[in-house]
Design a protein around this motif. Sequence first.
Motif, PDB file in Angstrom:
ATOM      1  N   PHE A   1       0.848  -1.198   0.000  1.00 10.25           N
ATOM      2  CA  PHE A   1       0.000   0.000   0.000  1.00 10.25           C
ATOM      3  C   PHE A   1       0.877   1.240   0.000  1.00 10.25           C
ATOM      4  CE2 PHE A   1      -2.421   3.037   2.854  1.00 10.25           C
ATOM      5  CZ  PHE A   1      -3.301   3.471   1.881  1.00 10.25           C
ATOM      6  N   ALA A   2       0.611   2.181  -0.907  1.00  9.30           N
ATOM      7  CA  ALA A   2       1.457   3.367  -1.075  1.00  9.30           C
ATOM      8  C   ALA A   2       1.236   4.414  -0.005  1.00  9.30           C
ATOM      9  CB  ALA A   2       1.220   3.982  -2.448  1.00  9.30           C
ATOM     10  N   GLY A   3       0.105   4.332   0.715  1.00 14.80           N
ATOM     11  CA  GLY A   3      -0.177   5.307   1.762  1.00 14.80           C
ATOM     12  C   GLY A   3      -0.997   6.485   1.276  1.00 14.80           C
ATOM     13  N   THR A   4      -1.542   7.236   2.219  1.00 18.76           N
ATOM     14  CA  THR A   4      -2.302   8.458   1.960  1.00 18.76           C
ATOM     15  C   THR A   4      -1.825   9.502   2.966  1.00 18.76           C
ATOM     16  OG1 THR A   4      -4.069   7.818   3.490  1.00 18.76           O
ATOM     17  CG2 THR A   4      -4.338   7.159   1.186  1.00 18.76           C
ATOM     18  N   PRO A   5      -2.248  10.756   2.831  1.00 12.15           N
ATOM     19  CA  PRO A   5      -1.805  11.758   3.806  1.00 12.15           C
ATOM     20  C   PRO A   5      -2.124  11.389   5.257  1.00 12.15           C
ATOM     21  CG  PRO A   5      -2.721  12.840   1.890  1.00 12.15           C
ATOM     22  CD  PRO A   5      -2.977  11.371   1.699  1.00 12.15           C
ATOM     23  N   SER A   6      -3.213  10.665   5.493  1.00 12.49           N
ATOM     24  CA  SER A   6      -3.601  10.320   6.860  1.00 12.49           C
ATOM     25  C   SER A   6      -3.051   8.978   7.335  1.00 12.49           C
ATOM     26  CB  SER A   6      -5.127  10.285   6.982  1.00 12.49           C
ATOM     27  OG  SER A   6      -5.661   9.230   6.191  1.00 12.49           O
ATOM     28  N   THR A   7      -2.512   8.178   6.407  1.00 13.41           N
ATOM     29  CA  THR A   7      -2.128   6.793   6.706  1.00 13.41           C
ATOM     30  C   THR A   7      -0.814   6.450   6.022  1.00 13.41           C
ATOM     31  OG1 THR A   7      -4.499   6.265   6.717  1.00 13.41           O
ATOM     32  CG2 THR A   7      -2.958   4.414   6.709  1.00 13.41           C
ATOM     33  N   PRO A   8       0.157   5.900   6.750  1.00 10.24           N
ATOM     34  CA  PRO A   8       1.463   5.623   6.146  1.00 10.24           C
ATOM     35  C   PRO A   8       1.453   4.418   5.209  1.00 10.24           C
ATOM     36  CG  PRO A   8       1.391   4.787   8.383  1.00 10.24           C
ATOM     37  CD  PRO A   8       0.119   5.551   8.174  1.00 10.24           C
ATOM     38  N   ALA A   9       2.447   4.370   4.344  1.00 10.27           N
ATOM     39  CA  ALA A   9       2.635   3.228   3.449  1.00 10.27           C
ATOM     40  C   ALA A   9       2.963   1.989   4.270  1.00 10.27           C
ATOM     41  CB  ALA A   9       3.756   3.527   2.462  1.00 10.27           C
ATOM     42  N   VAL A  10       2.556   0.840   3.747  1.00 13.71           N
ATOM     43  CA  VAL A  10       2.840  -0.418   4.442  1.00 13.71           C
ATOM     44  C   VAL A  10       2.847  -1.561   3.430  1.00 13.71           C
ATOM     45  CG1 VAL A  10       0.400  -0.835   4.985  1.00 13.71           C
ATOM     46  CG2 VAL A  10       2.182  -1.910   6.376  1.00 13.71           C
ATOM     47  N   SER A  11       3.718  -2.528   3.652  1.00 12.63           N
ATOM     48  CA  SER A  11       3.775  -3.731   2.813  1.00 12.63           C
ATOM     49  C   SER A  11       3.629  -4.950   3.701  1.00 12.63           C
ATOM     50  CB  SER A  11       5.094  -3.796   2.043  1.00 12.63           C
ATOM     51  OG  SER A  11       5.186  -2.761   1.091  1.00 12.63           O
ATOM     52  N   ALA A  12       2.886  -5.922   3.221  1.00 11.37           N
ATOM     53  CA  ALA A  12       2.691  -7.146   3.980  1.00 11.37           C
ATOM     54  C   ALA A  12       3.967  -7.982   3.962  1.00 11.37           C
ATOM     55  CB  ALA A  12       1.540  -7.951   3.386  1.00 11.37           C
ATOM     56  N   THR A  13       4.149  -8.794   4.988  1.00  9.62           N
ATOM     57  CA  THR A  13       5.228  -9.779   4.995  1.00  9.62           C
ATOM     58  C   THR A  13       4.903 -10.802   3.919  1.00  9.62           C
ATOM     59  OG1 THR A  13       5.597  -9.473   7.357  1.00  9.62           O
ATOM     60  CG2 THR A  13       6.449 -11.498   6.364  1.00  9.62           C
ATOM     61  N   GLY A  14       5.845 -11.060   3.001  1.00 13.87           N
ATOM     62  CA  GLY A  14       5.589 -11.921   1.870  1.00 13.87           C
ATOM     63  C   GLY A  14       5.225 -13.351   2.223  1.00 13.87           C
ATOM     64  N   ASP A  15       4.416 -13.977   1.356  1.00 12.48           N
ATOM     65  CA  ASP A  15       4.006 -15.369   1.521  1.00 12.48           C
ATOM     66  C   ASP A  15       4.600 -16.181   0.364  1.00 12.48           C
ATOM     67  OD1 ASP A  15       2.831 -17.673   2.371  1.00 12.48           O
ATOM     68  OD2 ASP A  15       0.804 -17.134   1.736  1.00 12.48           O
ATOM     69  N   TYR A  16       5.478 -17.119   0.673  1.00 10.47           N
ATOM     70  CA  TYR A  16       6.177 -17.901  -0.356  1.00 10.47           C
ATOM     71  C   TYR A  16       5.292 -19.049  -0.838  1.00 10.47           C
ATOM     72  CZ  TYR A  16       9.849 -20.546  -2.703  1.00 10.47           C
ATOM     73  OH  TYR A  16      10.619 -21.220  -3.643  1.00 10.47           O
ATOM     74  N   VAL A  17       5.281 -19.242  -2.163  1.00 10.35           N
ATOM     75  CA  VAL A  17       4.510 -20.318  -2.770  1.00 10.35           C
ATOM     76  C   VAL A  17       5.444 -21.186  -3.622  1.00 10.35           C
ATOM     77  CG1 VAL A  17       2.654 -20.925  -4.362  1.00 10.35           C
ATOM     78  CG2 VAL A  17       2.380 -18.983  -2.798  1.00 10.35           C
TER      79      VAL A  17
END
Length: 286
Positions: free
Chosen positions: A267-283
């Motif tokens: 997620f790139a974020g918005t002015p009210s909410t910071p960017a965040v990336s999920a911990t990857g899931d290996y397949v």
Amino acid sequence: MRIRATVAAVSGAIVLSALAVPAAQADEGRSWTPEPGFTSVQPKLGDKTKQGFGATAKAAAPKITSAVVNAGKPIVVGTTAKKTVSFSATATADAGVGGVAAFIWTGKSVDDKDSFGFGPNGKSISCKAVSATTTTCKGTITLDPSEMINSDATSWRVGASAVTEEGEEFDSESVSKVRVQRFSKLTVNASPEPVKKGKTITVTGKLTRANWDTGTYKGYTQQPVKLQFKKKGAKSYTTVKTVKTSSTGTLKTTVKASADGTWRYSFAGTPSTPAVSATGDYVDVK
């Protein structure tokens, strides 16, 4: 909302002792609360000759020259844990500066009853005389999410209050700005694991953020989130597609299994909410 600075001289050193902020946002039950260690003692004038602070024939007006909170970076606050950030503030006066401290606030003006903010932690402050007329102080400010509401996720003003060596108080209610954001979380799950090459992989997840009104995490709705893939052995992720969160913040999409690797949402974020990336899931692709 009123801001007032008081300082004390300790063992001949110039140390900021307190910045008391007595007024508040009474209609919402939120208030400025002085931290332990705050005092209302004015500094003693002392011997300027011994301290190297010489008087001038015509004194210029005292001035706050800078005030920065959290090194200018956004302050991200969760639902329960208090968030403590640093500040640095500098003031100048011909009479010498006894101390200076920063505070943060949001609203129309510091005098408006609906404005809200946080002052410095009294015991955290340390000061250094840069010159005979200029002093820089550093310390911390603590934000309490239990006193905050969702509309507080915006750009806050950074103000500062100071006092000269002669006890003259001066301040600036808006020296700089700092953004305050609602902490965000993002999950991902790719299944089945393992999967045959060419078969369908379903990737689910959820984007949530701090809800200060309720003290819980709620889904962030209708937000574009990137589905990314990092092939086994690769160093970076590649964006495969963009998926929008549902009315509850959930994510769901499908892709074809082509190679071993890790899937994640970002997620790139918005002015009210910071960017965040999920911990990857290996397949593992067979």
